[in-house]
Write a protein that holds these residues in place. Structure first.
Motif, short mmCIF file in Angstrom:
data_model
loop_
_atom_site.label_atom_id
_atom_site.label_comp_id
_atom_site.label_asym_id
_atom_site.label_seq_id
_atom_site.Cartn_x
_atom_site.Cartn_y
_atom_site.Cartn_z
N HIS A 57 -18.64 -15.59 7.11
CA HIS A 57 -20.09 -15.79 6.98
C HIS A 57 -20.80 -14.61 7.64
N HIS A 59 -24.01 -11.47 6.98
CA HIS A 59 -25.13 -10.94 6.20
C HIS A 59 -25.15 -9.43 6.43
N LYS A 148 -23.57 -20.30 -2.16
CA LYS A 148 -24.42 -20.70 -1.03
C LYS A 148 -25.70 -21.34 -1.55
N HIS A 238 -22.62 -23.03 9.62
CA HIS A 238 -23.21 -22.99 10.98
C HIS A 238 -23.67 -24.34 11.55
N ASP A 306 -21.94 -15.61 11.38
CA ASP A 306 -23.30 -15.56 10.84
C ASP A 306 -23.98 -14.24 11.27
#
Ligand SMILES: [Zn+2]
Length: 445
Positions: A57, A59, A148, A238, A306
């Motif tokens: 996970h 970004h 997602k 999360h 995350d």
């Protein structure tokens, strides 16, 4: 390549095994004692050898938001923390990964930048479904590792699904054999609470009150109910609240947590402020101890970072409401779990391997190619010196972002070398050892 004299975490074992590892053409070819006869010998005496970490996970924001992060810096940061595979989220790039053309466009950019292997998640939002599913949706579903979705979102081009839309998405995914991932916070609770608390303050405690335990628990309960009814394959990302993890564990749904939910609580958020602003926020004391317990006993399936950095200015808007949510976490994920989980006795060796590598590989169809030190699997390895203590310094992160709530924390166990398919991609003395583009795109089974 032969990795010699290390203590190796073999799958399913609770004790370290003193074996050498031979990697040929990127794959583990032999495990045994006193292996010889290779040009490249890596001396690993005194070190623990784990399967490369998987961060499922992140970004990396590429293309589109590269002022915050890009695939080169993001994957370098991961490599420096012993991560050999990442899975990138679909919504924080332009275009978002919502159809096949968008995926190809994104791949064309990031393939040249990755220093470790990577997979992608697709995304489904009201915008992407406005004219029905794209024609090539089945092909897209075969290239991505899951889709997602959001129950709440502030992203203009990727907004939240209502419960009815979400049910339809679960049905579609079931038909395709795809996994749905969900950001689970309750829209109606958070919107009303945000309106209310925004008028009353701009401190961390106000932000927390807009997204407390109940906001997550309500969303998780609804999502689990719908997934069970449809028979859909759902993963909650999360998870920050112990009660939410309990609800998930009583169902067929899976979940992950993040190091910040294991380490921090609302008192830390009040003290640290913006560097610890994440969505969802950290919760009341008492949650993190139970999250550790559930991670250890299997109720939580694995841990992800995350990873979501931003420039320093994004964290300095003078209001917790407008400060950016997220921080660069991929480089500290595995060192944190090693130090605070394994070295402190909260996680057995076997469980460390599962939550940091094996279980994410299994969940997303990458196992056994990834996630295990076994003959025939990819030579993805991390060498950790368990006797070296080091201090987290955001300034030294290889990410574009340098603000971390873990700043100043002492961790026991230093990543000395990260190996992807038999090639050293990072070593602690010399840094990154490969060019962007070494990393390969991973699809499902
Ligand atoms: Zn995220």
């Amino acid at each position: 390549m032969i990795i010699k004299n290390g203590k190796v975490a073999l799958p399913g074992k609770d004790e370290l095994s003193p074996v050498d590892i031979r990697v040929v053409d990127g794959k583990i070819a032999e495990l045994g004692e006193d292996l010889t006869g290779d040009d490249e010998i890596i001396e690993a005496r005194g070190m623990i050898v784990l399967p490369g970490g998987i961060d499922p996970h992140v970004h990396f924001d590429d293309p589109g938001f590269t002022d915050r992060e890009d695939f080169y810096h993001g994957s370098c940061c991961s490599a420096s923390g012993g991560i050999t595979t990442v899975i990138d989220m679909p919504c924080t790039s332009i275009p978002p990964v919502t159809d096949l053309d968008n995926l190809r466009e994104k791949l064309g950019v990031i393939e040249k930048k990755a220093v470790i292997d990577f997979g992608l998640f697709g995304g489904i939002s009201p915008q992407s479904m406005a004219g029905g599913y794209p024609d090539n949706f089945r092909e897209l579903s075969e290239l991505v590792l899951g889709f997602k979705t959001y129950f709440i979102s502030v992203m203009e081009f990727f907004s939240a699904l209502n419960h009815f839309q979400f049910r339809g998405v679960l049905e579609k995914a079931k038909e395709l054999g795809a996994i749905i991932l969900l950001h689970a916070e309750d829209l109606s609770y958070v919107n009303a609470a945000t309106d209310y608390y925004m008028k009353r303050g701009k401190a961390p405690i106000d932000y927390y009150r807009s997204r407390p335990e109940a906001a997550e628990v309500l969303a998780v309960a609804n999502a689990v109910e719908l997934a069970e009814e449809v028979g859909g394959d759902l993963h909650i990302v999360h998870v920050s609240t112990a009660r939410a993890a309990e609800i998930i564990a009583s169902s067929s749904v899976t979940c992950e947590t993040e190091p910040h939910y294991l380490q921090f609580d609302i008192d830390d958020f009040i003290r640290l402020g913006s560097p610890l602003k994440t969505t969802p926020p950290v919760k009341k004391p008492g949650n993190k101890e139970r999250l550790w317990q559930y991670l250890s006993d299997g109720r939580i399936n694995f841990v992800a970072s995350d990873h979501a950095p931003c420039p320093a200015s994004g964290k300095e808007t003078a209001s917790i409401w407008t400060d950016y949510a997220g921080f660069p976490g991929s480089g500290t994920l595995l060192p944190y779990l090693f130090s605070e989980g394994y070295m402190k006795g909260r996680l057995s060796l076997r469980r460390l391997v599962e939550v940091a590598s094996e279980n994410a590989a299994r969940r997303y169809g990458l196992y056994p190619r990834k996630g295990a030190i076994e003959v025939g699997t990819d030579g993805d390895l991390v060498l950790i010196d368990p006797d070296r203590t080091w201090t987290v310094e955001g300034e030294k992160f290889l990410s574009k972002g340098h603000i971390t709530p873990f700043e100043g924390m002492e961790l026991k166990g230093r990543v000395i070398r990260t190996i992807v398919r038999g090639t050293t991609v990072y070593d602690a003395d010399r840094g990154i050892r490969v060019e962007g583009g070494y990393g390969r795109f991973l699809t499902g089974p």
